[in-house]
Design a protein around this motif. Structure first.
Motif, mmCIF file in Angstrom:
data_model
loop_
_atom_site.group_PDB
_atom_site.id
_atom_site.type_symbol
_atom_site.label_atom_id
_atom_site.label_comp_id
_atom_site.label_asym_id
_atom_site.label_seq_id
_atom_site.Cartn_x
_atom_site.Cartn_y
_atom_site.Cartn_z
ATOM 1 N N LEU A 122 31.755 48.196 45.585
ATOM 2 C CA LEU A 122 32.484 49.441 45.822
ATOM 3 C C LEU A 122 33.419 49.771 44.669
ATOM 4 C CD1 LEU A 122 32.973 51.730 47.810
ATOM 5 C CD2 LEU A 122 34.734 50.332 48.885
ATOM 6 N N ASP A 123 34.181 48.806 44.211
ATOM 7 C CA ASP A 123 35.165 49.048 43.155
ATOM 8 C C ASP A 123 35.117 47.976 42.076
ATOM 9 O OD1 ASP A 123 36.719 51.249 42.754
ATOM 10 O OD2 ASP A 123 38.512 50.461 43.725
ATOM 11 N N SER A 139 38.134 45.870 40.567
ATOM 12 C CA SER A 139 39.083 45.398 41.576
ATOM 13 C C SER A 139 38.769 43.975 42.014
ATOM 14 C CB SER A 139 39.042 46.314 42.798
ATOM 15 O OG SER A 139 39.886 45.804 43.807
ATOM 16 N N ASN A 140 39.825 43.206 42.208
ATOM 17 C CA ASN A 140 39.713 41.854 42.735
ATOM 18 C C ASN A 140 40.733 41.664 43.856
ATOM 19 O OD1 ASN A 140 38.499 39.200 42.588
ATOM 20 N ND2 ASN A 140 40.468 38.494 41.832
ATOM 21 N N LEU A 147 38.248 35.755 40.895
ATOM 22 C CA LEU A 147 39.275 35.373 39.926
ATOM 23 C C LEU A 147 40.597 35.001 40.582
ATOM 24 C CD1 LEU A 147 38.690 38.005 37.097
ATOM 25 C CD2 LEU A 147 38.131 35.583 37.066
ATOM 26 N N GLY A 148 40.562 34.446 41.759
ATOM 27 C CA GLY A 148 41.818 34.066 42.415
ATOM 28 C C GLY A 148 42.632 35.273 42.797
ATOM 29 N N ASP A 149 43.901 35.296 42.394
ATOM 30 C CA ASP A 149 44.785 36.377 42.828
ATOM 31 C C ASP A 149 44.961 37.483 41.795
ATOM 32 O OD1 ASP A 149 46.301 35.066 40.969
ATOM 33 O OD2 ASP A 149 47.969 34.620 42.298
ATOM 34 N N THR A 150 44.101 37.548 40.789
ATOM 35 C CA THR A 150 44.163 38.610 39.796
ATOM 36 C C THR A 150 43.790 39.930 40.461
ATOM 37 O OG1 THR A 150 43.493 37.057 38.084
ATOM 38 C CG2 THR A 150 43.259 39.393 37.573
ATOM 39 N N PRO A 151 44.654 40.951 40.397
ATOM 40 C CA PRO A 151 44.345 42.196 41.105
ATOM 41 C C PRO A 151 43.126 42.952 40.560
ATOM 42 C CG PRO A 151 46.393 42.408 39.867
ATOM 43 C CD PRO A 151 45.943 40.995 39.719
ATOM 44 N N GLU A 171 32.840 44.921 49.234
ATOM 45 C CA GLU A 171 34.007 44.179 48.740
ATOM 46 C C GLU A 171 33.744 42.677 48.701
ATOM 47 O OE1 GLU A 171 36.939 45.811 51.447
ATOM 48 O OE2 GLU A 171 37.611 47.178 49.856
ATOM 49 N N PHE A 172 32.504 42.278 48.444
ATOM 50 C CA PHE A 172 32.187 40.860 48.305
ATOM 51 C C PHE A 172 31.035 40.679 47.320
ATOM 52 C CE2 PHE A 172 29.388 42.356 51.604
ATOM 53 C CZ PHE A 172 28.200 41.663 51.430
#
Length: 192
Positions: A122-123, A139-140, A147-151, A171-172
């Motif tokens: 999606l993004d 987007s993450n 990538l862990g918590d990288t936005p 989103e996966f």
């Protein structure tokens, strides 16, 4: 993609056609510039942005991918071109512009690397290279590119090696390793 399709002819020319509900909502995913109309659009050939910023004839493509509001093209040399919405940098162009590109732009991948396939979420975008490396951008916020918590990331970022296939949902992401193991990242709200 939703309400549009991309296809190749035998010579590797890419074409786009489909429905545009409102010109104000069109994000450039057809890759044909401003030559779209509200309503139905017949086949139009896709060109590319060339080095000087002008529009030129696209090289022969071997694969095309239609996403929800962005599209990807792999040419015969394994180079990737992206067009459409650039929200969260999902076109992998490295710019800070969250706007759109209406003509495909070349993605800068590591030298001497060829893209094998692309998966469009999606993004976000996943790019699988012929050597098994996977690069991602976009987007993450739910961990969809792993990538862990990288936005979000705006340039192609290495996220895995020794991968055989990639797939993307809204989103996966799913990854199949060369050893035959499957991995996923991102939203699991629906147990996907």
């Amino acid at each position: 993609g939703p309400q549009y399709t991309l296809h190749l002819d035998l010579d590797g020319n890419a074409f786009a056609s489909g429905y545009v509900e409102a010109l104000s909502a069109y994000q450039g995913q057809f890759g044909v510039g401003d030559s779209v109309t509200q309503g139905s659009n017949k086949n139009r050939q896709v060109n590319i942005v060339v080095r000087n910023g002008g529009i030129g004839k696209a090289p022969p493509f071997k694969r095309v991918y239609a996403g929800s509001d962005h599209s990807a093209f792999i040419d015969k040399n394994g180079q990737v071109y992206m067009t459409g919405s650039n929200s969260n940098g999902k076109l992998c162009l490295g710019d800070d512009n969250d706007g759109m590109k209406k003509i495909p732009h070349l993605v800068k991948l590591p030298p001497v690397r060829e893209a094998f396939s692309v998966a469009l979420g999606l993004d976000f975008t996943l790019i699988l290279l012929n050597n098994g490396e996977v690069y991602a951008c976009g987007s993450n916020r739910l961990g969809q590119i792993g990538l862990g918590d990288t936005p979000s990331v705006r340039e192609p970022t290495l996220i895995g090696k020794r991968i055989k296939a990639v797939s993307a949902g809204g989103e996966f992401s799913l990854f199949l390793t060369q050893a035959g193991r499957a991995y996923s990242s991102g939203s699991n709200f629906y147990k996907q």
